[in-house]
Enzyme design. Structure first.
Site, PDB file in Angstrom:
ATOM      1  N   LYS A  10       0.841  -1.202   0.000  1.00 63.96           N
ATOM      2  CA  LYS A  10       0.000   0.000   0.000  1.00 63.96           C
ATOM      3  C   LYS A  10       0.874   1.248   0.000  1.00 63.96           C
ATOM      4  O   LYS A  10       2.010   1.236   0.496  1.00 63.96           O
ATOM      5  CB  LYS A  10      -0.966   0.026   1.178  1.00 63.96           C
ATOM      6  CG  LYS A  10      -0.346   0.212   2.570  1.00 63.96           C
ATOM      7  CD  LYS A  10      -0.110   1.662   2.973  1.00 63.96           C
ATOM      8  CE  LYS A  10       0.768   1.747   4.212  1.00 63.96           C
ATOM      9  NZ  LYS A  10       1.470   2.973   4.449  1.00 63.96           N
ATOM     10  N   PRO A 101       9.276  -4.443  -0.399  1.00 60.34           N
ATOM     11  CA  PRO A 101      10.422  -4.081   0.433  1.00 60.34           C
ATOM     12  C   PRO A 101      10.051  -4.050   1.918  1.00 60.34           C
ATOM     13  O   PRO A 101       8.954  -3.616   2.283  1.00 60.34           O
ATOM     14  CB  PRO A 101      10.806  -2.688  -0.069  1.00 60.34           C
ATOM     15  CG  PRO A 101      10.357  -2.677  -1.488  1.00 60.34           C
ATOM     16  CD  PRO A 101       9.080  -3.491  -1.506  1.00 60.34           C
ATOM     17  N   VAL A 102      10.977  -4.512   2.767  1.00 56.70           N
ATOM     18  CA  VAL A 102      10.733  -4.666   4.214  1.00 56.70           C
ATOM     19  C   VAL A 102      10.952  -3.326   4.930  1.00 56.70           C
ATOM     20  O   VAL A 102      11.884  -2.591   4.599  1.00 56.70           O
ATOM     21  CB  VAL A 102      11.699  -5.739   4.782  1.00 56.70           C
ATOM     22  CG1 VAL A 102      11.586  -5.859   6.287  1.00 56.70           C
ATOM     23  CG2 VAL A 102      11.421  -7.085   4.109  1.00 56.70           C
ATOM     24  N   GLY A 104       9.586  -0.531   4.801  1.00 47.83           N
ATOM     25  CA  GLY A 104       9.739   0.557   3.827  1.00 47.83           C
ATOM     26  C   GLY A 104       8.601   1.556   3.828  1.00 47.83           C
ATOM     27  O   GLY A 104       8.589   2.480   3.016  1.00 47.83           O
ATOM     28  N   ALA A 107       3.777  -1.320   4.054  1.00 48.99           N
ATOM     29  CA  ALA A 107       2.871  -2.231   4.779  1.00 48.99           C
ATOM     30  C   ALA A 107       3.025  -3.694   4.365  1.00 48.99           C
ATOM     31  O   ALA A 107       2.043  -4.430   4.289  1.00 48.99           O
ATOM     32  CB  ALA A 107       1.412  -1.774   4.661  1.00 48.99           C
ATOM     33  N   GLY A 108       4.259  -4.122   4.128  1.00 49.98           N
ATOM     34  CA  GLY A 108       4.494  -5.518   3.747  1.00 49.98           C
ATOM     35  C   GLY A 108       4.098  -6.497   4.851  1.00 49.98           C
ATOM     36  O   GLY A 108       3.507  -7.541   4.574  1.00 49.98           O
ATOM     37  N   GLY A 109       4.401  -6.172   6.091  1.00 49.53           N
ATOM     38  CA  GLY A 109       4.024  -7.048   7.209  1.00 49.53           C
ATOM     39  C   GLY A 109       2.509  -7.142   7.335  1.00 49.53           C
ATOM     40  O   GLY A 109       1.958  -8.216   7.609  1.00 49.53           O
ATOM     41  N   SER A 110       1.830  -6.031   7.110  1.00 46.59           N
ATOM     42  CA  SER A 110       0.360  -6.019   7.157  1.00 46.59           C
ATOM     43  C   SER A 110      -0.210  -6.851   6.010  1.00 46.59           C
ATOM     44  O   SER A 110      -1.216  -7.562   6.179  1.00 46.59           O
ATOM     45  CB  SER A 110      -0.162  -4.585   7.041  1.00 46.59           C
ATOM     46  OG  SER A 110       0.338  -3.800   8.093  1.00 46.59           O
ATOM     47  N   ASP A 143      -2.947  -0.971   9.271  1.00 49.81           N
ATOM     48  CA  ASP A 143      -2.984  -1.084   7.805  1.00 49.81           C
ATOM     49  C   ASP A 143      -3.547  -2.411   7.310  1.00 49.81           C
ATOM     50  O   ASP A 143      -3.660  -2.613   6.101  1.00 49.81           O
ATOM     51  CB  ASP A 143      -1.556  -0.980   7.234  1.00 49.81           C
ATOM     52  CG  ASP A 143      -0.917   0.368   7.492  1.00 49.81           C
ATOM     53  OD1 ASP A 143      -1.646   1.367   7.565  1.00 49.81           O
ATOM     54  OD2 ASP A 143       0.324   0.395   7.606  1.00 49.81           O
TER      55      ASP A 143
HETATM   56  O1  C5P Z   1      -1.041  -0.275  13.908  1.00 47.68           O
HETATM   57  P1  C5P Z   1       0.380  -0.638  13.761  1.00 47.68           P
HETATM   58  O2  C5P Z   1       0.774  -1.850  14.546  1.00 47.68           O
HETATM   59  O3  C5P Z   1       0.825  -0.741  12.334  1.00 47.68           O
HETATM   60  O4  C5P Z   1       1.209   0.569  14.366  1.00 47.68           O
HETATM   61  C1  C5P Z   1       2.584   0.491  14.639  1.00 47.68           C
HETATM   62  C2  C5P Z   1       2.991   1.704  15.467  1.00 47.68           C
HETATM   63  O5  C5P Z   1       2.904   2.897  14.677  1.00 47.68           O
HETATM   64  C3  C5P Z   1       2.121   1.973  16.684  1.00 47.68           C
HETATM   65  O6  C5P Z   1       2.574   1.270  17.799  1.00 47.68           O
HETATM   66  C4  C5P Z   1       2.282   3.478  16.873  1.00 47.68           C
HETATM   67  O7  C5P Z   1       3.502   3.787  17.493  1.00 47.68           O
HETATM   68  C5  C5P Z   1       2.393   3.968  15.434  1.00 47.68           C
HETATM   69  N1  C5P Z   1       1.087   4.402  14.877  1.00 47.68           N
HETATM   70  C6  C5P Z   1       0.497   5.559  15.343  1.00 47.68           C
HETATM   71  N2  C5P Z   1      -0.698   5.973  14.812  1.00 47.68           N
HETATM   72  C7  C5P Z   1      -1.297   5.262  13.835  1.00 47.68           C
HETATM   73  C8  C5P Z   1      -0.722   4.094  13.350  1.00 47.68           C
HETATM   74  C9  C5P Z   1       0.489   3.680  13.874  1.00 47.68           C
HETATM   75  O8  C5P Z   1       1.037   6.236  16.218  1.00 47.68           O
HETATM   76  N3  C5P Z   1      -2.459   5.700  13.334  1.00 47.68           N
END
Ligand code: C5P
Length: 301
Positions: A10, A101-102, A104, A107-110, A143
């Site tokens: 994404k 790409p990791v 990056g 959102a590859g993990g997502s 994501d």
């Molecule tokens: O939701 P996700 O696990 O991808 O988020 C990873 C980190 O990114 C969260 O722990 C937070 O520090 C930050 N984040 C945030 N606000 C968001 C999405 C992510 O602060 N809307």
């Protein structure tokens, strides 16, 4: 028996960030687009959870965890728990062919987590309704619901509330990854220390550009509030942006929390010309069209 599901990367065409919430997340107004870089996840029944990551092309996978902390394993366990099944008694082997790409900002993990939800749902014939899959996805990461949906979508909440938006274009992106990843929490923390960005105002002009397929308007409206934060943490990232500009692009956009740069090109030929110029400088660069589909079944054997 095995099931293979494909999930796209994404990008955020608009990423407006509000002030941090009490739960530590930031409220977002964003417009996602799924682009044609993919991870494929193949699941097979196994006695224990295991993850194998195989790079597709030049992708450096050394930073991907292959233990229970991998978001795809957490997705599998959450799916079983949702159905009242014990994830310590039932497990799967997950093989990820990684073309995204990791670390990056793509959102590859997502993508892997979303693909795993759908693949295991099929493997074990759990017949989870879409709404429940989206709910599980939102619990795994901000994501992950969008990776299920794909296409072009508006995101709100912390990014997990998604709805499709009209997009009549086929857009061509040059994708310039950085050799070193950037941690999303660190970028949001840097954002908190800097002056606020555009905040949560709705990106009406950008949504109109997508609906009308107006490339010039879209290029002018691309915006990412996290860009100054990523550059504050990694001032050297400006070099990649300069390289893109010197290769003949008019727009550059940081992807999500970075460090990948994106450029919207006029068409596929323009994108190829830009990519060839960057390749000639020894830079690993990718081309991708958008929007593309969200997670989808590739093989059920
Ligand atoms: O939701 P996700 O696990 O991808 O988020 C990873 C980190 O990114 C969260 O722990 C937070 O520090 C930050 N984040 C945030 N606000 C968001 C999405 C992510 O602060 N809307």
């Amino acid at each position: 028996m095995s099931v293979t599901v494909r999930a796209p990367a994404k990008i955020n065409l608009h990423l407006g960030v509000g002030p941090v919430r009490p739960d530590g997340f930031h409220p977002l107004t964003t417009v996602y687009q799924a682009i044609g870089l993919y991870d494929d996840v193949t699941v097979t029944p196994a006695s224990e959870w295991e993850v194998t990551v195989i790079p597709a092309g030049d992708v450096d996978c050394s930073g991907v965890p292959v233990d229970a902390s991998n978001l795809a394993v957490r997705a599998g366990r959450a799916l079983l728990g949702h159905h009242g099944l014990d994830p310590d008694r039932r497990a799967a082997s997950l093989v990820v062919h990684k073309g995204i790409p990791v670390a990056g900002g793509l959102a590859g993990g997502s993508a892997d987590a979303a693909a795993t939800l759908v693949a295991l749902d099929r493997l074990w014939d759990l017949q989870t309704p879409d709404e429940e899959l989206l709910g599980l996805a939102g619990g795994l990461g901000s994501d992950v619901p969008f990776a299920l949906l794909g296409g072009t979508a508006h995101g709100s909440g912390r990014g997990e509330k998604v709805r499709p938006v009209p997009d009549s274009g086929t857009w061509w992106w040059v994708v310039l990854p950085d050799a070193e990843g950037l941690g999303t929490p660190e970028v949001y923390a840097a954002y908190d220390r800097l002056a606020p960005g555009r905040g949560l105002a709705e990106p009406h002009a950008l949504l109109a550009a997508l609906e009308q397929g107006d490339a010039a308007l879209l290029a002018a409206e691309l915006a990412n509030d996290l860009e100054p934060a990523a550059l504050a943490l990694r001032p050297d990232l400006a070099r990649g942006r300069t390289a893109l500009q010197e290769a003949g692009v008019r727009t550059t956009l940081l992807s999500g929390s970075g460090p990948t740069w994106l450029s919207l090109c006029e068409d596929v030929d323009h994108a190829r010309t830009v990519a060839d110029r960057l390749h000639a400088q020894g830079r690993a660069v990718m081309l991708a069209p958008g929007p593309v589909s969200g997670v989808h079944l590739v093989e059920h054997a």
